[in-house]
Design a protein around this motif. Structure first.
Motif, mmCIF file in Angstrom:
data_model
loop_
_atom_site.group_PDB
_atom_site.id
_atom_site.type_symbol
_atom_site.label_atom_id
_atom_site.label_comp_id
_atom_site.label_asym_id
_atom_site.label_seq_id
_atom_site.Cartn_x
_atom_site.Cartn_y
_atom_site.Cartn_z
ATOM 1 N N ALA A 10 13.854 -25.598 63.322
ATOM 2 C CA ALA A 10 13.754 -25.728 61.869
ATOM 3 C C ALA A 10 14.296 -27.059 61.376
ATOM 4 O O ALA A 10 13.820 -27.600 60.377
ATOM 5 N N LEU A 11 15.277 -27.617 62.079
ATOM 6 C CA LEU A 11 15.830 -28.909 61.673
ATOM 7 C C LEU A 11 14.772 -30.004 61.803
ATOM 8 O O LEU A 11 14.623 -30.842 60.913
ATOM 9 N N ALA A 12 14.034 -29.991 62.904
ATOM 10 C CA ALA A 12 13.015 -31.017 63.130
ATOM 11 C C ALA A 12 11.900 -30.936 62.101
ATOM 12 O O ALA A 12 11.321 -31.959 61.723
ATOM 13 N N HIS A 13 11.599 -29.725 61.629
ATOM 14 C CA HIS A 13 10.506 -29.562 60.670
ATOM 15 C C HIS A 13 10.791 -30.249 59.335
ATOM 16 O O HIS A 13 9.870 -30.573 58.579
ATOM 17 N N LEU A 14 12.064 -30.453 59.035
ATOM 18 C CA LEU A 14 12.427 -31.084 57.768
ATOM 19 C C LEU A 14 12.509 -32.606 57.857
ATOM 20 O O LEU A 14 12.618 -33.276 56.837
ATOM 21 N N GLN A 15 12.485 -33.134 59.049
ATOM 22 C CA GLN A 15 12.624 -34.580 59.203
ATOM 23 C C GLN A 15 11.553 -35.381 58.469
ATOM 24 O O GLN A 15 11.902 -36.360 57.783
ATOM 25 N N PRO A 16 10.264 -35.021 58.569
ATOM 26 C CA PRO A 16 9.261 -35.826 57.846
ATOM 27 C C PRO A 16 9.502 -35.854 56.338
ATOM 28 O O PRO A 16 9.313 -36.882 55.687
ATOM 29 N N LEU A 17 9.926 -34.707 55.783
ATOM 30 C CA LEU A 17 10.194 -34.660 54.346
ATOM 31 C C LEU A 17 11.361 -35.568 53.981
ATOM 32 O O LEU A 17 11.314 -36.299 52.975
ATOM 33 N N LEU A 18 12.394 -35.562 54.808
ATOM 34 C CA LEU A 18 13.540 -36.429 54.544
ATOM 35 C C LEU A 18 13.182 -37.888 54.767
ATOM 36 O O LEU A 18 13.654 -38.769 54.043
ATOM 37 N N ASP A 19 12.336 -38.152 55.755
ATOM 38 C CA ASP A 19 11.896 -39.531 55.996
ATOM 39 C C ASP A 19 11.160 -40.101 54.782
ATOM 40 O O ASP A 19 11.347 -41.257 54.413
ATOM 41 N N ARG A 20 10.326 -39.269 54.180
ATOM 42 C CA ARG A 20 9.521 -39.752 53.039
ATOM 43 C C ARG A 20 10.308 -39.727 51.730
ATOM 44 O O ARG A 20 10.187 -40.630 50.911
ATOM 45 N N GLY A 21 11.076 -38.658 51.519
ATOM 46 C CA GLY A 21 11.709 -38.475 50.220
ATOM 47 C C GLY A 21 13.150 -38.899 50.115
ATOM 48 O O GLY A 21 13.672 -39.079 49.012
ATOM 49 N N GLY A 22 13.845 -39.033 51.228
ATOM 50 C CA GLY A 22 15.229 -39.478 51.202
ATOM 51 C C GLY A 22 16.129 -38.582 50.364
ATOM 52 O O GLY A 22 16.054 -37.348 50.426
ATOM 53 N N TYR A 23 16.971 -39.208 49.560
ATOM 54 C CA TYR A 23 17.939 -38.455 48.757
ATOM 55 C C TYR A 23 17.255 -37.565 47.718
ATOM 56 O O TYR A 23 17.777 -36.495 47.369
ATOM 57 N N ALA A 24 16.101 -37.987 47.218
ATOM 58 C CA ALA A 24 15.384 -37.171 46.236
ATOM 59 C C ALA A 24 14.925 -35.853 46.861
ATOM 60 O O ALA A 24 15.011 -34.786 46.234
ATOM 61 N N ALA A 25 14.442 -35.908 48.093
ATOM 62 C CA ALA A 25 14.022 -34.693 48.786
ATOM 63 C C ALA A 25 15.224 -33.786 49.047
ATOM 64 O O ALA A 25 15.130 -32.559 48.916
ATOM 65 N N LEU A 26 16.341 -34.386 49.403
ATOM 66 C CA LEU A 26 17.570 -33.614 49.602
ATOM 67 C C LEU A 26 17.970 -32.894 48.322
ATOM 68 O O LEU A 26 18.243 -31.686 48.331
ATOM 69 N N ALA A 27 17.979 -33.621 47.214
ATOM 70 C CA ALA A 27 18.366 -33.027 45.930
ATOM 71 C C ALA A 27 17.406 -31.910 45.523
ATOM 72 O O ALA A 27 17.823 -30.866 45.024
ATOM 73 N N LEU A 28 16.112 -32.120 45.749
ATOM 74 C CA LEU A 28 15.116 -31.126 45.352
ATOM 75 C C LEU A 28 15.301 -29.822 46.112
ATOM 76 O O LEU A 28 15.361 -28.741 45.507
ATOM 77 N N LEU A 29 15.407 -29.887 47.430
ATOM 78 C CA LEU A 29 15.518 -28.665 48.212
ATOM 79 C C LEU A 29 16.846 -27.951 47.978
ATOM 80 O O LEU A 29 16.889 -26.718 47.872
ATOM 81 N N VAL A 30 17.918 -28.717 47.878
ATOM 82 C CA VAL A 30 19.226 -28.088 47.616
ATOM 83 C C VAL A 30 19.228 -27.436 46.239
ATOM 84 O O VAL A 30 19.726 -26.319 46.067
ATOM 85 N N GLY A 31 18.651 -28.126 45.256
ATOM 86 C CA GLY A 31 18.602 -27.554 43.911
ATOM 87 C C GLY A 31 17.803 -26.267 43.861
ATOM 88 O O GLY A 31 18.251 -25.263 43.309
ATOM 89 N N LEU A 32 16.620 -26.267 44.444
ATOM 90 C CA LEU A 32 15.794 -25.061 44.441
ATOM 91 C C LEU A 32 16.478 -23.919 45.181
ATOM 92 O O LEU A 32 16.404 -22.761 44.760
ATOM 93 N N ASP A 33 17.148 -24.248 46.272
ATOM 94 C CA ASP A 33 17.814 -23.228 47.083
ATOM 95 C C ASP A 33 18.976 -22.581 46.344
ATOM 96 O O ASP A 33 19.422 -21.492 46.714
ATOM 97 N N ASN A 34 19.474 -23.243 45.315
ATOM 98 C CA ASN A 34 20.577 -22.701 44.520
ATOM 99 C C ASN A 34 20.112 -22.160 43.181
ATOM 100 O O ASN A 34 20.937 -21.842 42.323
ATOM 101 N N ALA A 35 18.803 -22.064 42.989
ATOM 102 C CA ALA A 35 18.271 -21.594 41.710
ATOM 103 C C ALA A 35 17.056 -20.715 41.921
ATOM 104 O O ALA A 35 15.951 -21.057 41.505
ATOM 105 N N LEU A 36 17.259 -19.612 42.655
ATOM 106 C CA LEU A 36 16.291 -18.517 42.739
ATOM 107 C C LEU A 36 15.151 -18.725 43.719
ATOM 108 O O LEU A 36 14.380 -17.799 43.967
ATOM 109 N N ILE A 37 14.988 -19.913 44.293
ATOM 110 C CA ILE A 37 13.849 -20.174 45.171
ATOM 111 C C ILE A 37 14.345 -20.381 46.599
ATOM 112 O O ILE A 37 15.057 -21.343 46.887
ATOM 113 N N PRO A 38 13.996 -19.485 47.520
ATOM 114 C CA PRO A 38 14.524 -19.555 48.889
ATOM 115 C C PRO A 38 13.841 -20.616 49.743
ATOM 116 O O PRO A 38 12.925 -20.338 50.515
#
Length: 217
Positions: A10-38
């Protein structure tokens, strides 16, 4: 950033998203994960921390971005719970056995025990996504929620950032062990909550017995 960090599963599956989105992708997924969206926001923190350990991201920035996103998202969920939580529970609560009487008891319980729940909820799937909504719906005082929310988000962020940063590309075995212990936390927390509920119920019954003593015949 190179997508090839040697991460497993599962860690490897997120690498392309982090490669493309950087800190914005990190903020998006962490935010959604803390606001009702698994979504895998917690896992994204670990991947970003591994990247920081190899010099591809800044570890302080990873921690701060994840903490701000987690805190802000739960605050938004809390406000939704304050404004619409009762309506949502009245409309859909019966499908999960949450009658108005049970909800009234849960509200009292959450007000008394809500702070410990908010502090540890991020380490338990489902609670991590719903803790803000439940706190708002159960009218946990906003200042108390905000303080516990920020502190709990900080602890959660630091734990997973430190794990990823310290382990680097050898994160695989540690990650699987951490997930296993996290799964053990859910039944432990459920037992703790059940004990609190039982204690509150017995105390209430005892108080009712004192307020309305039976009259001997």
């Amino acid at each position: 950033m190179s997508a090839d960090a040697g991460l497993p599963g599962a860690l490897a599956h997120l690498q392309p998203l982090l490669d493309r989105g950087g800190y914005a992708a990190l903020a998006l997924l962490v935010g959604l994960d803390n606001a009702l969206i698994p979504v895998p926001g917690q896992t994204m923190i670990i991947v970003a921390a591994v990247y920081a350990g190899t010099g591809r991201m800044n570890v302080v920035a990873v921690s701060l971005v994840a903490w701000v996103a987690a805190t802000a998202a739960a605050e938004a969920a809390y406000l939704l719970g304050r404004r619409r939580g009762s309506t949502l529970i009245d409309r859909y609560g019966r499908y999960v056995g949450l009658t108005p009487q049970r909800y009234a008891r849960a509200e009292t319980f959450y007000r008394r025990r809500g702070i410990p729940i908010v502090l540890v909820s991020r380490f338990v799937d489902v609670l991590r996504q719903t803790n803000g909504l439940l706190a708002g719906a159960n009218r946990l005082p906003h200042p108390r929620f905000s303080a516990a929310n920020a502190l709990g988000a900080a602890f959660w962020t630091v734990v997973w950032t430190a794990l990823g940063y310290g382990a680097g590309t050898d994160i695989g075995p540690l990650y699987h062990q951490a997930m296993r212990y996290q799964l053990l936390l859910l039944p432990a927390l459920a037992l703790l909550l059940a004990a609190f509920v039982a204690r509150a119920w017995l105390k209430r019954r005892h108080q009712q017995a004192q307020d309305h003593p039976s009259v001997p015949r």
